[in-house]
Design a protein around this motif. Structure first.
Motif, PDB file in Angstrom:
ATOM      1  N   TYR A  53      11.901   1.531   8.354  1.00 21.18           N
ATOM      2  CA  TYR A  53      13.158   2.188   7.989  1.00 21.18           C
ATOM      3  C   TYR A  53      13.271   2.313   6.466  1.00 21.18           C
ATOM      4  O   TYR A  53      13.557   3.387   5.926  1.00 21.18           O
ATOM      5  CB  TYR A  53      14.345   1.387   8.556  1.00 21.18           C
ATOM      6  N   PHE A  54      13.000   1.212   5.787  1.00 23.44           N
ATOM      7  CA  PHE A  54      13.052   1.227   4.309  1.00 23.44           C
ATOM      8  C   PHE A  54      12.078   2.267   3.746  1.00 23.44           C
ATOM      9  O   PHE A  54      12.444   3.075   2.884  1.00 23.44           O
ATOM     10  CB  PHE A  54      12.741  -0.175   3.770  1.00 23.44           C
ATOM     11  N   LEU A  55      10.842   2.259   4.246  1.00 18.87           N
ATOM     12  CA  LEU A  55       9.832   3.190   3.700  1.00 18.87           C
ATOM     13  C   LEU A  55      10.238   4.640   3.960  1.00 18.87           C
ATOM     14  O   LEU A  55      10.107   5.503   3.075  1.00 18.87           O
ATOM     15  CB  LEU A  55       8.458   2.895   4.306  1.00 18.87           C
ATOM     16  N   GLY A  56      10.758   4.918   5.142  1.00 19.72           N
ATOM     17  CA  GLY A  56      11.204   6.277   5.464  1.00 19.72           C
ATOM     18  C   GLY A  56      12.295   6.729   4.504  1.00 19.72           C
ATOM     19  O   GLY A  56      12.255   7.845   3.957  1.00 19.72           O
ATOM     20  N   ARG A  57      13.277   5.829   4.259  1.00 18.07           N
ATOM     21  CA  ARG A  57      14.405   6.191   3.384  1.00 18.07           C
ATOM     22  C   ARG A  57      13.926   6.392   1.944  1.00 18.07           C
ATOM     23  O   ARG A  57      14.276   7.360   1.294  1.00 18.07           O
ATOM     24  CB  ARG A  57      15.491   5.098   3.405  1.00 18.07           C
ATOM     25  N   ILE A  58      13.108   5.491   1.457  1.00 11.88           N
ATOM     26  CA  ILE A  58      12.707   5.598   0.039  1.00 11.88           C
ATOM     27  C   ILE A  58      11.832   6.844  -0.157  1.00 11.88           C
ATOM     28  O   ILE A  58      11.974   7.553  -1.156  1.00 11.88           O
ATOM     29  CB  ILE A  58      12.063   4.293  -0.504  1.00 11.88           C
ATOM     30  N   GLU A  59      10.982   7.133   0.796  1.00  9.40           N
ATOM     31  CA  GLU A  59      10.143   8.339   0.664  1.00  9.40           C
ATOM     32  C   GLU A  59      11.015   9.588   0.577  1.00  9.40           C
ATOM     33  O   GLU A  59      10.850  10.427  -0.312  1.00  9.40           O
ATOM     34  CB  GLU A  59       9.182   8.445   1.861  1.00  9.40           C
ATOM     35  N   ASN A  60      11.990   9.693   1.479  1.00  9.09           N
ATOM     36  CA  ASN A  60      12.882  10.877   1.464  1.00  9.09           C
ATOM     37  C   ASN A  60      13.681  10.958   0.171  1.00  9.09           C
ATOM     38  O   ASN A  60      13.787  12.013  -0.443  1.00  9.09           O
ATOM     39  CB  ASN A  60      13.896  10.807   2.615  1.00  9.09           C
ATOM     40  N   LYS A  71       0.836  -1.213   0.000  1.00 12.32           N
ATOM     41  CA  LYS A  71       0.000   0.000   0.000  1.00 12.32           C
ATOM     42  C   LYS A  71       0.858   1.245   0.000  1.00 12.32           C
ATOM     43  O   LYS A  71       0.602   2.198  -0.741  1.00 12.32           O
ATOM     44  CB  LYS A  71      -0.892  -0.004   1.253  1.00 12.32           C
ATOM     45  N   ARG A  72       1.870   1.242   0.850  1.00  6.16           N
ATOM     46  CA  ARG A  72       2.707   2.437   0.968  1.00  6.16           C
ATOM     47  C   ARG A  72       3.508   2.664  -0.315  1.00  6.16           C
ATOM     48  O   ARG A  72       3.637   3.791  -0.783  1.00  6.16           O
ATOM     49  CB  ARG A  72       3.641   2.307   2.173  1.00  6.16           C
ATOM     50  N   LEU A  73       4.034   1.586  -0.902  1.00  2.48           N
ATOM     51  CA  LEU A  73       4.799   1.751  -2.153  1.00  2.48           C
ATOM     52  C   LEU A  73       3.889   2.245  -3.270  1.00  2.48           C
ATOM     53  O   LEU A  73       4.261   3.128  -4.055  1.00  2.48           O
ATOM     54  CB  LEU A  73       5.452   0.416  -2.560  1.00  2.48           C
ATOM     55  N   ALA A  74       2.677   1.693  -3.317  1.00  6.97           N
ATOM     56  CA  ALA A  74       1.738   2.081  -4.374  1.00  6.97           C
ATOM     57  C   ALA A  74       1.374   3.561  -4.264  1.00  6.97           C
ATOM     58  O   ALA A  74       1.025   4.204  -5.258  1.00  6.97           O
ATOM     59  CB  ALA A  74       0.481   1.220  -4.304  1.00  6.97           C
ATOM     60  N   GLY A  75       1.489   4.127  -3.062  1.00  9.60           N
ATOM     61  CA  GLY A  75       1.157   5.538  -2.867  1.00  9.60           C
ATOM     62  C   GLY A  75       2.306   6.482  -3.202  1.00  9.60           C
ATOM     63  O   GLY A  75       2.134   7.700  -3.150  1.00  9.60           O
ATOM     64  N   LEU A  76       3.479   5.937  -3.519  1.00 14.79           N
ATOM     65  CA  LEU A  76       4.625   6.811  -3.788  1.00 14.79           C
ATOM     66  C   LEU A  76       4.658   7.215  -5.271  1.00 14.79           C
ATOM     67  O   LEU A  76       4.370   6.392  -6.139  1.00 14.79           O
ATOM     68  CB  LEU A  76       5.932   6.088  -3.441  1.00 14.79           C
ATOM     69  N   PRO A  77       5.049   8.447  -5.551  1.00  9.77           N
ATOM     70  CA  PRO A  77       5.056   8.887  -6.945  1.00  9.77           C
ATOM     71  C   PRO A  77       6.116   8.136  -7.756  1.00  9.77           C
ATOM     72  O   PRO A  77       7.256   7.994  -7.312  1.00  9.77           O
ATOM     73  CB  PRO A  77       5.428  10.380  -6.841  1.00  9.77           C
ATOM     74  N   GLY A  78       5.714   7.615  -8.906  1.00 12.16           N
ATOM     75  CA  GLY A  78       6.669   6.942  -9.792  1.00 12.16           C
ATOM     76  C   GLY A  78       7.064   5.553  -9.330  1.00 12.16           C
ATOM     77  O   GLY A  78       8.033   4.978  -9.827  1.00 12.16           O
TER      78      GLY A  78
END
Ligand code: PLP
Length: 353
Positions: free
Chosen positions: A339-346, A274-281
């Motif tokens: 941790y992974f989600l925080g890093r990839i979002e930034n 869900k979180r990855l699907a919400g990220l742009p690109g």
């Protein structure tokens, strides 16, 4: 080095990049090691056994536990030193040099590797654009080969071939059909129940994923007893050591631990998706395993991979053919996922901006 086969010289070394002290999400392992009290009990048990003797080649006690776990009689099970060993065993058993195997593309690379070493041709059938299986194309090409090997769920895509289609192609095929269910526990559907009907069908499973024992090297094969009996002859004697037999049985007897981990990993997978699907690109592929493949369309995969690595997160980077701009992340503990989600979002904000 003319004394070695040319196939060996031509083969690239099997290397998976490793980086110490990072959040390791690159090899589809379980993030949950087996409990310390169990490790200690196993060490005491091993200490009381004779190490100077060969292990029991029949693996009787482990087979009995596996029989309960897999729901088939012990005679329908062959234990091996990892499913990699059993992949080698089935290709050895079905193919001579010059014969062919059919695989889908992309899939687990060891099939192609073992085939290459043995001088066995590989017929590839691309998956559809959404990474579903193209069963019609598989059926169209399978008469060219001696063996069809399909990972379902597939690595690295996480997609599955429906059981009805496995039955259909097995029925139509004269050769051996191997269904690699390394990720079975995360999906639950299995080709096991088709074995009774089709003698040319075998299923491979491993202790390396849901059972938390990638370091142990233990796998098993399910098939009709008379097929298992023949395949056993092609496997090296004593390849499953004392340690593997004892630890394998111990984990099968800790079902509460295994099943709790599977539930946590499936929940983690849904959250990550869900979180990855919400990220742009970022476009994740729906997965039936403990990992997620995703495409990165705004930032090149290699750049994102390196940037994550610099922040201490190791993923698997695929960056060619139909996997151009794809990365694969395996589901970690809640803390690792966060941790992974925080890093990839930034990073996406920085690299994109
Ligand atoms: C589809 C598939 N089969 C087999 C394996 C290897 O399992 P083992 O550790 O038992 O050799 C893997 C490992 O990633 C895999 O993805």
């Amino acid at each position: 080095m003319n004394f070695l086969k040319k196939h060996i010289h031509q083969l690239p070394a099997y290397r998976v990049p490793q980086t110490p002290d990072c959040t390791k999400l690159n090899q589809n392992e379980s993030p949950y090691d087996i409990p310390q009290d169990l490790k200690e009990r196993i060490c005491v048990d091993l200490g009381a056994r004779a190490w100077n003797r060969y292990p029991q080649d029949e693996c009787l006690s482990l087979l009995n536990s596996l029989s309960r776990y897999a729901g088939l009689p012990a005679a329908a099970i062959l234990v091996g030193n990892s499913s990699n060993e059993l992949i080698q065993t089935v290709i050895y058993s079905a193919c001579d040099s010059g014969d062919g195997i059919l695989v889908v593309r992309p899939t687990f690379s060891v099939y192609r590797r073992v085939a290459a070493i043995m001088g066995v041709k590989v017929v590839e059938v691309p998956l559809n654009r959404d990474f579903s299986f193209n069963t019609e194309a598989i059926i169209g090409k399978m008469q060219q080969v001696k063996m069809v090997i399909l990972a379902s769920p597939n690595n690295p895509t996480g997609t599955v071939i429906p059981l009805s289609e496995i039955a259909q192609l097995t029925q139509l095929f004269k050769g051996l059909v191997v269904v690699d269910e390394a990720y079975f526990e995360f999906h639950r559907q299995t080709a096991r129940d088709l074995i009774d009907k089709y003698s040319n069908l075998v299923v491979l499973r491993t202790f390396s994923k849901a059972l938390s024992l990638a370091g142990l090297r233990l796998g098993y094969l399910l098939g009709q007893p008379q097929v298992v009996q023949q395949l056993k002859k092609a496997k090296l004697p004593f390849s499953v050591g004392l340690f593997q037999q004892v630890v394998g049985e111990a984990i099968l007897n800790r079902q509460a631990f295994v099943q709790a981990n599977v539930r946590r990993i499936i929940l983690g997978r849904e959250h990550l998706f869900k979180r990855l699907a919400g990220l742009p690109g970022i476009d994740p592929v729906p997965s039936n395993t403990n990992f997620i493949l995703f495409r990165t369309s705004r930032v090149p995969a290699a750049a994102l991979f390196q940037a994550l690595l610099q922040q201490g997160v190791l993923l698997r980077c695929f960056d060619s053919g139909e996997l151009k701009n794809y990365l694969r992340v395996n589901v970690g503990t809640d803390e690792e996922n966060r941790y992974f989600l925080g890093r990839i979002e930034n990073l996406l904000e920085e690299l994109d901006g």
